[in-house]
Design a protein around this motif. Structure first.
Motif, PDB file in Angstrom:
ATOM      1  N   ALA A  70       0.819  -1.217   0.000  1.00 52.86           N
ATOM      2  CA  ALA A  70       0.000   0.000   0.000  1.00 52.86           C
ATOM      3  C   ALA A  70       0.849   1.261   0.000  1.00 52.86           C
ATOM      4  CB  ALA A  70      -0.924   0.001   1.220  1.00 52.86           C
ATOM      5  N   SER A  71       2.123   1.128   0.283  1.00 50.23           N
ATOM      6  CA  SER A  71       3.003   2.298   0.388  1.00 50.23           C
ATOM      7  C   SER A  71       3.244   2.936  -0.974  1.00 50.23           C
ATOM      8  CB  SER A  71       4.332   1.889   1.026  1.00 50.23           C
ATOM      9  OG  SER A  71       5.231   2.963   0.991  1.00 50.23           O
ATOM     10  N   ASN A  72       3.344   4.245  -0.970  1.00 54.98           N
ATOM     11  CA  ASN A  72       3.702   4.961  -2.204  1.00 54.98           C
ATOM     12  C   ASN A  72       5.183   4.823  -2.515  1.00 54.98           C
ATOM     13  OD1 ASN A  72       1.121   5.951  -2.745  1.00 54.98           O
ATOM     14  ND2 ASN A  72       1.393   7.665  -1.315  1.00 54.98           N
ATOM     15  N   ASP A  73       5.957   4.468  -1.495  1.00 53.82           N
ATOM     16  CA  ASP A  73       7.391   4.244  -1.707  1.00 53.82           C
ATOM     17  C   ASP A  73       7.615   2.807  -2.155  1.00 53.82           C
ATOM     18  OD1 ASP A  73       8.309   6.778  -1.039  1.00 53.82           O
ATOM     19  OD2 ASP A  73       8.209   6.317   1.100  1.00 53.82           O
ATOM     20  N   VAL A 121      15.192   7.378 -12.196  1.00 51.56           N
ATOM     21  CA  VAL A 121      16.043   7.965 -11.159  1.00 51.56           C
ATOM     22  C   VAL A 121      15.326   7.796  -9.833  1.00 51.56           C
ATOM     23  CG1 VAL A 121      17.175  10.062 -10.331  1.00 51.56           C
ATOM     24  CG2 VAL A 121      16.998   9.630 -12.790  1.00 51.56           C
ATOM     25  N   ILE A 122      15.991   7.165  -8.862  1.00 53.28           N
ATOM     26  CA  ILE A 122      15.371   6.795  -7.583  1.00 53.28           C
ATOM     27  C   ILE A 122      16.159   7.397  -6.428  1.00 53.28           C
ATOM     28  CG2 ILE A 122      14.659   4.854  -6.122  1.00 53.28           C
ATOM     29  CD1 ILE A 122      13.271   4.881  -8.825  1.00 53.28           C
ATOM     30  N   MET A 123      15.417   7.965  -5.473  1.00 53.85           N
ATOM     31  CA  MET A 123      16.031   8.369  -4.207  1.00 53.85           C
ATOM     32  C   MET A 123      15.782   7.238  -3.211  1.00 53.85           C
ATOM     33  SD  MET A 123      17.628  10.438  -2.195  1.00 53.85           S
ATOM     34  CE  MET A 123      17.624  12.075  -2.935  1.00 53.85           C
ATOM     35  N   ALA A 124      16.863   6.561  -2.781  1.00 47.66           N
ATOM     36  CA  ALA A 124      16.738   5.376  -1.912  1.00 47.66           C
ATOM     37  C   ALA A 124      17.304   5.667  -0.529  1.00 47.66           C
ATOM     38  CB  ALA A 124      17.447   4.188  -2.536  1.00 47.66           C
ATOM     39  N   THR A 125      16.558   5.260   0.480  1.00 46.97           N
ATOM     40  CA  THR A 125      17.009   5.383   1.867  1.00 46.97           C
ATOM     41  C   THR A 125      17.026   3.986   2.490  1.00 46.97           C
ATOM     42  OG1 THR A 125      15.988   7.564   2.050  1.00 46.97           O
ATOM     43  CG2 THR A 125      16.572   6.449   4.112  1.00 46.97           C
ATOM     44  N   GLY A 126      18.195   3.591   3.000  1.00 44.63           N
ATOM     45  CA  GLY A 126      18.338   2.280   3.635  1.00 44.63           C
ATOM     46  C   GLY A 126      18.448   2.401   5.142  1.00 44.63           C
ATOM     47  N   ILE A 127      17.648   1.610   5.871  1.00 48.46           N
ATOM     48  CA  ILE A 127      17.638   1.679   7.344  1.00 48.46           C
ATOM     49  C   ILE A 127      17.978   0.297   7.911  1.00 48.46           C
ATOM     50  CG2 ILE A 127      16.208   2.134   9.375  1.00 48.46           C
ATOM     51  CD1 ILE A 127      14.481   3.930   7.573  1.00 48.46           C
ATOM     52  N   PRO A 128      19.049   0.218   8.721  1.00 48.17           N
ATOM     53  CA  PRO A 128      19.431  -1.082   9.299  1.00 48.17           C
ATOM     54  C   PRO A 128      18.598  -1.401  10.555  1.00 48.17           C
ATOM     55  CG  PRO A 128      21.007   0.587   9.965  1.00 48.17           C
ATOM     56  CD  PRO A 128      20.016   1.269   9.069  1.00 48.17           C
ATOM     57  N   ASN A 187      10.455   7.316  -6.515  1.00 43.59           N
ATOM     58  CA  ASN A 187      10.736   7.574  -7.931  1.00 43.59           C
ATOM     59  C   ASN A 187      10.841   9.077  -8.185  1.00 43.59           C
ATOM     60  OD1 ASN A 187      10.939   7.590 -10.672  1.00 43.59           O
ATOM     61  ND2 ASN A 187       9.099   6.382 -11.082  1.00 43.59           N
ATOM     62  N   LEU A 188      12.038   9.525  -8.548  1.00 39.91           N
ATOM     63  CA  LEU A 188      12.274  10.953  -8.817  1.00 39.91           C
ATOM     64  C   LEU A 188      12.444  11.230 -10.304  1.00 39.91           C
ATOM     65  CD1 LEU A 188      14.804  11.895  -5.983  1.00 39.91           C
ATOM     66  CD2 LEU A 188      12.328  12.138  -5.994  1.00 39.91           C
TER      67      LEU A 188
END
Length: 470
Positions: free
Chosen positions: A18-21, A90-97, A114-115
């Protein structure tokens, strides 16, 4: 417990999908455990083909590059990167451990937005900026070709040549005589010479030689000492030439000077000193002389009305300013310039009808730029509509009045000779008015305003006389 885990799994999948990301979950070794359902649109791979594969492997295949998860596993902290996918997005990606109790990474959750559209907008913006710079460069070049100094617009080649000469001469102290008909803008060019010279911070003193009575001219030009003559100011007076010290002295209409004043002016130019009326001591003066006239000084010399020696003193750099009728290219720009000026001044929004502009372009303008400026101010003030029509122009009205006087009786005679009834004659006149309005106006609404009729009536009359409607 198993049922609760199943529900928790369904909730997690629901949140992810359901997430937009774009969400991808990996384990502590970078193996994909879950991926958003629309991953094919973003990464070019369906979710099922991503699950179970290593992010290091996917990175090598350029499915996404660089891998934000790989960076998180290496740096052991939250990381944000810009990615490019195999599909060109072109994607803005954020990774969280996510760490366990022993501080080991057991999961990495990456959120990607998605940028591509934003990137495209950015590229379009940069391209637009580049174009703007190009256009600015072109505008600067055009400004060089269409110069404005005061109320003088310079576009035609002849005026460009004059303007270039003014700029070259301005840097010197050479005497300049400006030649041209009344109203061409000689005063404006004189000020331009001063403002572009080394003397620009010093006084610019203007004397209209035709406006000061001959009996007073000498005292105005040279000044006088206290009590020099009956009625003189008891404190004396500083003359115009002395006021121009270090600056520019502009003698407009110099052809109007009497011969005795010409002699005294010549002496000042030769000696660069003045003696006040009633005074015995001379005083050095330093000024740059600019003169102007609408007369033929050379012809006046032959007639004995202008001193030959003074003529040659003045004629160091003669600059001829052409009349407006000889530079028709400038008329439209001048109309726009003065319209803008007087619309601002009187807080109006007047504009010229195309037929009125055409008439102005055809007119000879005997009064030159001054006549054009005065006419536009008059039209802006007196016009009862925002549109300034062909018939509002005074030179058109004058011609029409003359023509009306000439044809009034002849028209009646023609009607009589043709055996027309009053009704027939009225229809002939009505048709002529409609045809004239049809040629001058762009729309039937404009025709209606010009003729003082409703738009519907105009349409009916056009149809009646078989005139193609607009």
């Amino acid at each position: 417990m198993t049922e609760e885990l199943e529900i928790l799994k369904l909730e997690l999948e629901g949140i992810i999908n359901a997430s937009n990301d774009n969400i991808v979950v990996t384990d502590g070794q970078g193996i994909v455990l879950r991926a958003i359902r629309n991953s094919e649109e973003i990464y070019g791979e369906v979710s099922s083909t991503l699950v179970g594969r290593s992010v290091f492997e996917l990175e090598k295949e350029n499915i996404f590059s660089p891998s934000v998860t790989a960076r998180v596993l290496k740096e052991k902290k939250e990381v944000q990167v810009m990615q490019k996918t195999r599909t060109g997005k072109v994607i803005m990606a954020t990774g969280i451990p996510i760490f366990d109790k022993q501080k080991n990474i057991i999961r990495v959750i990456s959120f990607s937005h998605n940028l591509t559209e934003i990137q495209k907008l950015k590229e379009d913006y940069e391209q637009l900026q580049s174009k703007m710079k190009h256009y600015e460069s072109e505008i600067e070049e055009l400004r060089g070709k269409e110069t404005k100094i005061g109320d003088i617009v310079i576009k035609c080649k002849t005026m460009q040549t004059v303007w270039e000469l003014v700029n070259r001469v301005a840097r010197s102290d050479a005497t300049v005589v400006l030649l041209g008909e009344s109203g061409v803008g000689k005063t404006v060019f004189a000020r331009a010479l001063h403002n572009r010279s080394e003397r620009k911070k010093e006084p610019f003193i203007e004397i209209n030689c035709g406006a000061i009575p001959t009996s007073l001219f000498e005292s105005e030009l040279f000044g006088y000492e206290p009590g020099a003559f009956t009625g003189a100011n008891h404190k004396g007076k500083i003359g115009m030439i002395e006021l121009a010290h270090k600056g520019t002295l502009f003698l407009d209409e110099i052809g109007e000077l009497s011969l005795d004043i010409q002699v005294k002016l010549l002496k000042v130019l030769q000696e660069k000193s003045i003696t006040k009326i009633g005074g015995g001591r001379s005083k050095k003066v330093d000024f740059r002389l600019v003169a102007a006239t609408n007369q033929d000084l050379e012809y006046m010399v032959k007639q004995g009305k202008f001193r030959e020696d003074l003529f040659y003193r003045l004629n160091v750099v003669p600059i001829h300013i052409p009349s407006l009728r000889k530079r028709k290219e400038d008329i439209y720009q001048l109309i726009e310039h003065f319209l803008s000026k007087f619309n601002r001044k009187y807080q109006t929004n007047k504009f010229f009808h195309s037929a009125a502009i055409d008439a102005c372009l055809e007119y000879e303008w005997p009064g030159n730029v001054r006549e054009l400026e005065n006419l536009i101010e008059r039209l802006v003030v007196t016009s009862d509509t925002n549109t300034i029509y062909h018939d509002n122009l005074p030179f058109i009205q004058k011609n029409q009045q003359n023509n009306d006087t000439e044809v009034e009786w002849s028209s009646l005679t023609v009607f009589e000779e043709r055996g027309l009834t009053l009704q027939d004659a009225l229809e002939e006149v009505e048709k002529c008015w409609l045809l004239r309005a049809y040629r001058q106006c762009k729309t039937t609404y404009e025709m209606a305003e010009t003729l003082g009729l409703s738009q519907a009536t105009v349409v009916r009359r056009l149809k009646k006389y078989n005139i193609n409607s607009k």
